[in-house]
Scaffold this active site. Sequence first.
Site, PDB file in Angstrom:
ATOM      1  N   ARG A 121       2.474 -23.386  -9.236  1.00  0.00           N
ATOM      2  CA  ARG A 121       2.612 -22.225 -10.150  1.00  0.00           C
ATOM      3  C   ARG A 121       1.293 -21.502 -10.372  1.00  0.00           C
ATOM      4  O   ARG A 121       1.097 -20.843 -11.393  1.00  0.00           O
ATOM      5  CB  ARG A 121       3.204 -22.641 -11.488  1.00  0.00           C
ATOM      6  CG  ARG A 121       4.585 -23.217 -11.372  1.00  0.00           C
ATOM      7  CD  ARG A 121       5.305 -23.239 -12.703  1.00  0.00           C
ATOM      8  NE  ARG A 121       6.618 -23.815 -12.538  1.00  0.00           N
ATOM      9  CZ  ARG A 121       6.842 -25.126 -12.529  1.00  0.00           C
ATOM     10  NH1 ARG A 121       5.854 -25.969 -12.709  1.00  0.00           N
ATOM     11  NH2 ARG A 121       8.053 -25.578 -12.341  1.00  0.00           N
ATOM     12  N   LYS A 143      -3.224  -7.516  -5.589  1.00  0.00           N
ATOM     13  CA  LYS A 143      -1.939  -7.474  -4.880  1.00  0.00           C
ATOM     14  C   LYS A 143      -1.999  -8.505  -3.764  1.00  0.00           C
ATOM     15  O   LYS A 143      -2.881  -8.449  -2.911  1.00  0.00           O
ATOM     16  CB  LYS A 143      -1.695  -6.089  -4.274  1.00  0.00           C
ATOM     17  CG  LYS A 143      -1.147  -5.070  -5.255  1.00  0.00           C
ATOM     18  CD  LYS A 143      -0.651  -3.853  -4.476  1.00  0.00           C
ATOM     19  CE  LYS A 143      -0.179  -2.766  -5.407  1.00  0.00           C
ATOM     20  NZ  LYS A 143       0.200  -1.544  -4.675  1.00  0.00           N
ATOM     21  N   GLU A 185     -10.271   4.194   4.354  1.00  0.00           N
ATOM     22  CA  GLU A 185     -10.064   3.900   2.923  1.00  0.00           C
ATOM     23  C   GLU A 185     -11.267   4.382   2.112  1.00  0.00           C
ATOM     24  O   GLU A 185     -11.128   4.849   0.986  1.00  0.00           O
ATOM     25  CB  GLU A 185      -9.864   2.390   2.684  1.00  0.00           C
ATOM     26  CG  GLU A 185      -8.674   1.758   3.395  1.00  0.00           C
ATOM     27  CD  GLU A 185      -7.309   2.056   2.758  1.00  0.00           C
ATOM     28  OE1 GLU A 185      -7.250   2.786   1.747  1.00  0.00           O
ATOM     29  OE2 GLU A 185      -6.298   1.563   3.302  1.00  0.00           O
ATOM     30  N   LYS A 227     -11.993   1.369  -7.420  1.00  0.00           N
ATOM     31  CA  LYS A 227     -10.757   0.573  -7.427  1.00  0.00           C
ATOM     32  C   LYS A 227     -10.673  -0.247  -8.714  1.00  0.00           C
ATOM     33  O   LYS A 227      -9.600  -0.368  -9.317  1.00  0.00           O
ATOM     34  CB  LYS A 227     -10.666  -0.332  -6.185  1.00  0.00           C
ATOM     35  CG  LYS A 227      -9.347  -1.110  -6.177  1.00  0.00           C
ATOM     36  CD  LYS A 227      -8.652  -1.210  -4.858  1.00  0.00           C
ATOM     37  CE  LYS A 227      -7.267  -1.845  -5.032  1.00  0.00           C
ATOM     38  NZ  LYS A 227      -6.715  -2.415  -3.820  1.00  0.00           N
ATOM     39  N   GLU A 237       0.658  -0.964 -11.321  1.00  0.00           N
ATOM     40  CA  GLU A 237       1.147   0.282 -10.732  1.00  0.00           C
ATOM     41  C   GLU A 237       2.271   0.928 -11.528  1.00  0.00           C
ATOM     42  O   GLU A 237       3.348   1.241 -11.007  1.00  0.00           O
ATOM     43  CB  GLU A 237       1.556   0.074  -9.263  1.00  0.00           C
ATOM     44  CG  GLU A 237       1.541   1.393  -8.511  1.00  0.00           C
ATOM     45  CD  GLU A 237       1.505   1.240  -6.993  1.00  0.00           C
ATOM     46  OE1 GLU A 237       0.957   0.258  -6.490  1.00  0.00           O
ATOM     47  OE2 GLU A 237       2.000   2.158  -6.328  1.00  0.00           O
ATOM     48  N   ARG A 241      -2.428   3.890 -10.755  1.00  0.00           N
ATOM     49  CA  ARG A 241      -2.732   3.136  -9.527  1.00  0.00           C
ATOM     50  C   ARG A 241      -2.125   3.799  -8.290  1.00  0.00           C
ATOM     51  O   ARG A 241      -2.594   3.600  -7.169  1.00  0.00           O
ATOM     52  CB  ARG A 241      -2.262   1.677  -9.668  1.00  0.00           C
ATOM     53  CG  ARG A 241      -2.789   0.782  -8.556  1.00  0.00           C
ATOM     54  CD  ARG A 241      -2.614  -0.703  -8.858  1.00  0.00           C
ATOM     55  NE  ARG A 241      -3.070  -1.486  -7.720  1.00  0.00           N
ATOM     56  CZ  ARG A 241      -3.410  -2.765  -7.747  1.00  0.00           C
ATOM     57  NH1 ARG A 241      -3.367  -3.430  -8.865  1.00  0.00           N
ATOM     58  NH2 ARG A 241      -3.819  -3.388  -6.657  1.00  0.00           N
ATOM     59  N   ASN A 245      -2.550   5.449  -3.187  1.00  0.00           N
ATOM     60  CA  ASN A 245      -1.639   5.629  -2.046  1.00  0.00           C
ATOM     61  C   ASN A 245      -1.805   6.978  -1.359  1.00  0.00           C
ATOM     62  O   ASN A 245      -0.990   7.345  -0.506  1.00  0.00           O
ATOM     63  CB  ASN A 245      -0.186   5.476  -2.492  1.00  0.00           C
ATOM     64  CG  ASN A 245       0.104   4.057  -2.932  1.00  0.00           C
ATOM     65  OD1 ASN A 245      -0.432   3.115  -2.366  1.00  0.00           O
ATOM     66  ND2 ASN A 245       0.911   3.917  -3.963  1.00  0.00           N
ATOM     67  N   HIS A 248      -0.808   7.524   2.222  1.00  0.00           N
ATOM     68  CA  HIS A 248      -0.124   6.310   2.656  1.00  0.00           C
ATOM     69  C   HIS A 248       1.373   6.506   2.914  1.00  0.00           C
ATOM     70  O   HIS A 248       1.967   5.724   3.645  1.00  0.00           O
ATOM     71  CB  HIS A 248      -0.336   5.178   1.652  1.00  0.00           C
ATOM     72  CG  HIS A 248      -1.679   4.514   1.799  1.00  0.00           C
ATOM     73  ND1 HIS A 248      -2.866   5.212   1.709  1.00  0.00           N
ATOM     74  CD2 HIS A 248      -2.028   3.226   2.045  1.00  0.00           C
ATOM     75  CE1 HIS A 248      -3.874   4.370   1.888  1.00  0.00           C
ATOM     76  NE2 HIS A 248      -3.403   3.162   2.098  1.00  0.00           N
ATOM     77  N   HIS A 252       2.107   4.940   6.244  1.00  0.00           N
ATOM     78  CA  HIS A 252       2.995   3.774   6.429  1.00  0.00           C
ATOM     79  C   HIS A 252       4.122   4.103   7.409  1.00  0.00           C
ATOM     80  O   HIS A 252       4.498   3.267   8.232  1.00  0.00           O
ATOM     81  CB  HIS A 252       3.613   3.343   5.090  1.00  0.00           C
ATOM     82  CG  HIS A 252       2.658   2.572   4.228  1.00  0.00           C
ATOM     83  ND1 HIS A 252       2.721   2.564   2.859  1.00  0.00           N
ATOM     84  CD2 HIS A 252       1.604   1.790   4.551  1.00  0.00           C
ATOM     85  CE1 HIS A 252       1.754   1.804   2.370  1.00  0.00           C
ATOM     86  NE2 HIS A 252       1.063   1.324   3.377  1.00  0.00           N
ATOM     87  N   HIS A 265      -4.088   0.286  10.460  1.00  0.00           N
ATOM     88  CA  HIS A 265      -3.751   0.877   9.167  1.00  0.00           C
ATOM     89  C   HIS A 265      -4.645   2.094   8.855  1.00  0.00           C
ATOM     90  O   HIS A 265      -4.162   3.157   8.483  1.00  0.00           O
ATOM     91  CB  HIS A 265      -3.886  -0.183   8.071  1.00  0.00           C
ATOM     92  CG  HIS A 265      -3.625   0.334   6.699  1.00  0.00           C
ATOM     93  ND1 HIS A 265      -2.372   0.732   6.287  1.00  0.00           N
ATOM     94  CD2 HIS A 265      -4.457   0.552   5.646  1.00  0.00           C
ATOM     95  CE1 HIS A 265      -2.444   1.158   5.030  1.00  0.00           C
ATOM     96  NE2 HIS A 265      -3.697   1.054   4.618  1.00  0.00           N
TER      97      HIS A 265
END
Length: 361
Positions: A121, A143, A185, A227, A237, A241, A245, A248, A252, A265
């Site tokens: 956990r 993330k 980025e 960031k 998010e 946040r 993106n 993106h 993506h 990427h």
Amino acid sequence: MSTVTVPLGQRSYAIKIAAGLLRQLGVECAGLKLGARCAIITDTNVGKKFAKPAFESLVKAGFEPTLIVVPAGENSKSLKSVQACYDQLAANRLERKSFIVALGGGVVGDLAGFVAATYLRGIPFVQVPTTLLAQVDSSVGGKTGVNLKAGKNLVGAFYQPKLVLCDLDTLKTLPEREFRSGLAEVVKYGIIFDAKLFVQLERDLPKLLRREPKSLTAVIARCCEIKAEVVGQDETEGGLRAILNFGHTIGHAIENSSGYGKYLHGEAIAIGQVAAAKLSQKILGLSPGEADRIENLFVQAGLPVKIKFNPAQRRKLLAAMKLDKKVSAGEIKFVLAEKIGRVVWGQNVPQGLIEEVLICG
Ligand SMILES: NC(=O)c1ccc[n+]([C@@H]2O[C@H](COP(=O)([O-])OP(=O)(O)OC[C@H]3O[C@@H](n4cnc5c(N)ncnc54)[C@H](O)[C@@H]3O)[C@@H](O)[C@H]2O)c1
Ligand SMILES: [Zn+2]
């Protein structure tokens, strides 16, 4: 050394940026009051180069590390790798106070972070990012996760590390294409948040491409600061946040529809950011001069800025965009720029306009 703090109350942590930090791993972990047993999770490429100094540094500081090596590449972001990691953690009797060191790029960071979030956990973990992308982006913000057959990052957790150590020396062995991909980025942070950083990048790009430590430290630290500030205000998010993106949504979809691996990427989001700048011109009145500067900076960084499609590929790309996790109720929401350094999120863009931009691109 530069230090940036991610401000999350009791879960706040430091990002340290300097050359030679890997050798300090043991000493740095000793300052965190963790248990003796730990596991370094790394991949086959990074392990060959950096597992030994990481291991030795931990032993020297009194820790009992074990080494877990997964195959290099996106395929290791899988539940199968998670299972393999759990089995090795259990076999080595890692317990609640034990910790994990994620040594590698974003793949290792996302995988090891998810393993840390869920084993017993949740046990502490430390990020030691070794790609430019991981140093300025994936190692910061909490993330973590893995992919399913149905799509990327579909299983995961928000789980913050205890510490992030960015050792600039590790970037020396990074392949050129991976380094340039990370720059996509970096440029993004200038566009979404910091016009001064954007100008600095326009000026210092040649030094960055030569990987000069002084310029790299300054730029990586600034990206981490941005960031950290965004994540500090919106950890999960709910709103702000989303600005991370930028570029993106289309990026993506390019990764997805062209088959993962064709574009890195950073390459896909370079194309995505240039397309988003064109949409910004049409919708938010971004000046043509600034849209040109955005495109130029990516060109200077050796990144692709357009993609050639036939109609079938374009249809596939638009379909992929609609499947994006961030699409709600069928509406594709974009982050768009008012000017360099300021963006707004949640912008509706008519599909016709997206097609127009991609055709012209
Ligand atoms: N969690 C987040 O917020 C977040 C953000 C952005 C991206 N990501 C994820 O990050 C992943 C991509 O990360 P990446 O670009 O770092 O890819 P990666 O981890 O696959 O690393 C790229 C390649 O470089 C090799 N490598 C890593 N460090 C090296 C070094 N110092 N020297 C030589 N080779 C080295 C790796 O073995 C790999 O082959 C994706 O899965 C993406 O989803 C996560
Ligand atoms: Zn990205």
